[in-house]
Design a protein around this motif. Structure first.
Motif, PDB file in Angstrom:
ATOM      1  N   LEU A 183       9.301  -7.627  75.743  1.00 37.87           N
ATOM      2  CA  LEU A 183       9.499  -6.185  75.543  1.00 37.87           C
ATOM      3  C   LEU A 183      10.480  -5.908  74.408  1.00 37.87           C
ATOM      4  O   LEU A 183      10.302  -4.944  73.655  1.00 37.87           O
ATOM      5  CB  LEU A 183       9.970  -5.537  76.846  1.00 37.87           C
ATOM      6  N   ALA A 184      11.485  -6.752  74.255  1.00 34.15           N
ATOM      7  CA  ALA A 184      12.421  -6.577  73.140  1.00 34.15           C
ATOM      8  C   ALA A 184      11.714  -6.796  71.802  1.00 34.15           C
ATOM      9  O   ALA A 184      11.952  -6.052  70.838  1.00 34.15           O
ATOM     10  CB  ALA A 184      13.603  -7.537  73.282  1.00 34.15           C
ATOM     11  N   MET A 185      10.846  -7.790  71.742  1.00 30.00           N
ATOM     12  CA  MET A 185      10.084  -8.018  70.509  1.00 30.00           C
ATOM     13  C   MET A 185       9.160  -6.842  70.221  1.00 30.00           C
ATOM     14  O   MET A 185       9.029  -6.414  69.067  1.00 30.00           O
ATOM     15  CB  MET A 185       9.287  -9.320  70.593  1.00 30.00           C
ATOM     16  N   MET A 186       8.529  -6.314  71.264  1.00 29.24           N
ATOM     17  CA  MET A 186       7.658  -5.148  71.084  1.00 29.24           C
ATOM     18  C   MET A 186       8.469  -3.958  70.570  1.00 29.24           C
ATOM     19  O   MET A 186       8.017  -3.244  69.661  1.00 29.24           O
ATOM     20  CB  MET A 186       6.959  -4.803  72.395  1.00 29.24           C
ATOM     21  N   ALA A 187       9.650  -3.756  71.128  1.00 30.74           N
ATOM     22  CA  ALA A 187      10.495  -2.648  70.683  1.00 30.74           C
ATOM     23  C   ALA A 187      10.931  -2.841  69.242  1.00 30.74           C
ATOM     24  O   ALA A 187      10.939  -1.888  68.444  1.00 30.74           O
ATOM     25  CB  ALA A 187      11.713  -2.523  71.597  1.00 30.74           C
ATOM     26  N   PHE A 188      11.278  -4.067  68.874  1.00 31.87           N
ATOM     27  CA  PHE A 188      11.692  -4.351  67.497  1.00 31.87           C
ATOM     28  C   PHE A 188      10.556  -4.099  66.514  1.00 31.87           C
ATOM     29  O   PHE A 188      10.754  -3.465  65.472  1.00 31.87           O
ATOM     30  CB  PHE A 188      12.184  -5.796  67.377  1.00 31.87           C
ATOM     31  N   VAL A 189       9.365  -4.578  66.846  1.00 33.21           N
ATOM     32  CA  VAL A 189       8.209  -4.372  65.961  1.00 33.21           C
ATOM     33  C   VAL A 189       7.891  -2.880  65.846  1.00 33.21           C
ATOM     34  O   VAL A 189       7.595  -2.378  64.752  1.00 33.21           O
ATOM     35  CB  VAL A 189       6.987  -5.179  66.454  1.00 33.21           C
ATOM     36  N   ALA A 190       7.965  -2.171  66.960  1.00 30.19           N
ATOM     37  CA  ALA A 190       7.693  -0.729  66.932  1.00 30.19           C
ATOM     38  C   ALA A 190       8.710  -0.013  66.043  1.00 30.19           C
ATOM     39  O   ALA A 190       8.335   0.826  65.210  1.00 30.19           O
ATOM     40  CB  ALA A 190       7.723  -0.152  68.341  1.00 30.19           C
ATOM     41  N   LEU A 191       9.979  -0.350  66.208  1.00 28.19           N
ATOM     42  CA  LEU A 191      11.011   0.270  65.379  1.00 28.19           C
ATOM     43  C   LEU A 191      10.798  -0.053  63.911  1.00 28.19           C
ATOM     44  O   LEU A 191      10.913   0.828  63.046  1.00 28.19           O
ATOM     45  CB  LEU A 191      12.394  -0.188  65.839  1.00 28.19           C
ATOM     46  N   TRP A 192      10.458  -1.305  63.612  1.00 30.41           N
ATOM     47  CA  TRP A 192      10.207  -1.694  62.231  1.00 30.41           C
ATOM     48  C   TRP A 192       9.039  -0.905  61.650  1.00 30.41           C
ATOM     49  O   TRP A 192       9.113  -0.420  60.514  1.00 30.41           O
ATOM     50  CB  TRP A 192       9.918  -3.198  62.158  1.00 30.41           C
ATOM     51  N   CYS A 193       7.954  -0.764  62.406  1.00 31.31           N
ATOM     52  CA  CYS A 193       6.782  -0.016  61.924  1.00 31.31           C
ATOM     53  C   CYS A 193       7.123   1.452  61.671  1.00 31.31           C
ATOM     54  O   CYS A 193       6.675   2.034  60.679  1.00 31.31           O
ATOM     55  CB  CYS A 193       5.636  -0.109  62.926  1.00 31.31           C
ATOM     56  N   VAL A 194       7.905   2.050  62.548  1.00 32.62           N
ATOM     57  CA  VAL A 194       8.289   3.461  62.381  1.00 32.62           C
ATOM     58  C   VAL A 194       9.144   3.624  61.126  1.00 32.62           C
ATOM     59  O   VAL A 194       8.890   4.522  60.308  1.00 32.62           O
ATOM     60  CB  VAL A 194       9.025   3.979  63.634  1.00 32.62           C
ATOM     61  N   ILE A 195      10.127   2.770  60.960  1.00 33.44           N
ATOM     62  CA  ILE A 195      10.993   2.860  59.771  1.00 33.44           C
ATOM     63  C   ILE A 195      10.184   2.639  58.504  1.00 33.44           C
ATOM     64  O   ILE A 195      10.343   3.365  57.514  1.00 33.44           O
ATOM     65  CB  ILE A 195      12.159   1.859  59.877  1.00 33.44           C
TER      66      ILE A 195
END
Length: 143
Positions: free
Chosen positions: A16-28
């Motif tokens: 879940l932390a990796m998913m959150a990191f990837v999501a944040l990266w995609c948004v930025i």
């Protein structure tokens, strides 16, 4: 079962932390892309649409699957609780409730990842749709 008991929380939380990191990266990445977007850099509507919608599928996959990853952690936690109960032979309400409450933290974390990702996805999808319409109108005016 001991492996699951010792590592299931860590594995689910890391996923879940990796998913959150990837999501944040995609948004930025999308926000920075939209800031420097130039309509003249694209020769066709299709190229423009592909460029503005990049990474949105990744966000979609994350927001739709993060709750399931959390639910998997909860199911594993409940399985471990029942397994421990069967080994103990007696039913201690305190240990059952503690095991179940700890199991539910995975679902909560899955929702914590999914809900902001869903909000970001919808906002970025709307922005890409608006930009696509603007591009279309500008191309028609220049034609």
């Amino acid at each position: 079962m001991e492996f699951l008991k010792n590592y299931s929380d860590s594995i689910i939380f890391i996923i879940l932390a990796m998913m959150a990191f990837v999501a944040l990266w995609c948004v930025i990445e999308r926000i920075l892309f939209f800031r420097k977007l130039e309509f003249k850099d694209y020769a066709s509507q299709e190229n423009f649409d592909n460029a503005v919608s990049e990474n949105l599928t990744t966000l979609y996959v994350i927001y739709s699957n993060a709750p399931y990853v959390g639910l998997l952690g909860t199911v594993i936690g409940i399985m471990i609780t029942f397994y421990d109960m069967s080994l103990a032979g007696n039913i201690d309400v305190k240990s059952i409730v503690l095991g179940l409450s700890l199991a539910l933290k995975a679902t909560a974390l899955g929702l914590v990842v999914a809900i902001p990702t869903l909000m970001a996805y919808n906002a970025l999808f709307r922005k890409s749709s608006l930009l696509s319409n603007i591009y279309k109108i500008k191309k028609e005016e220049n034609a």
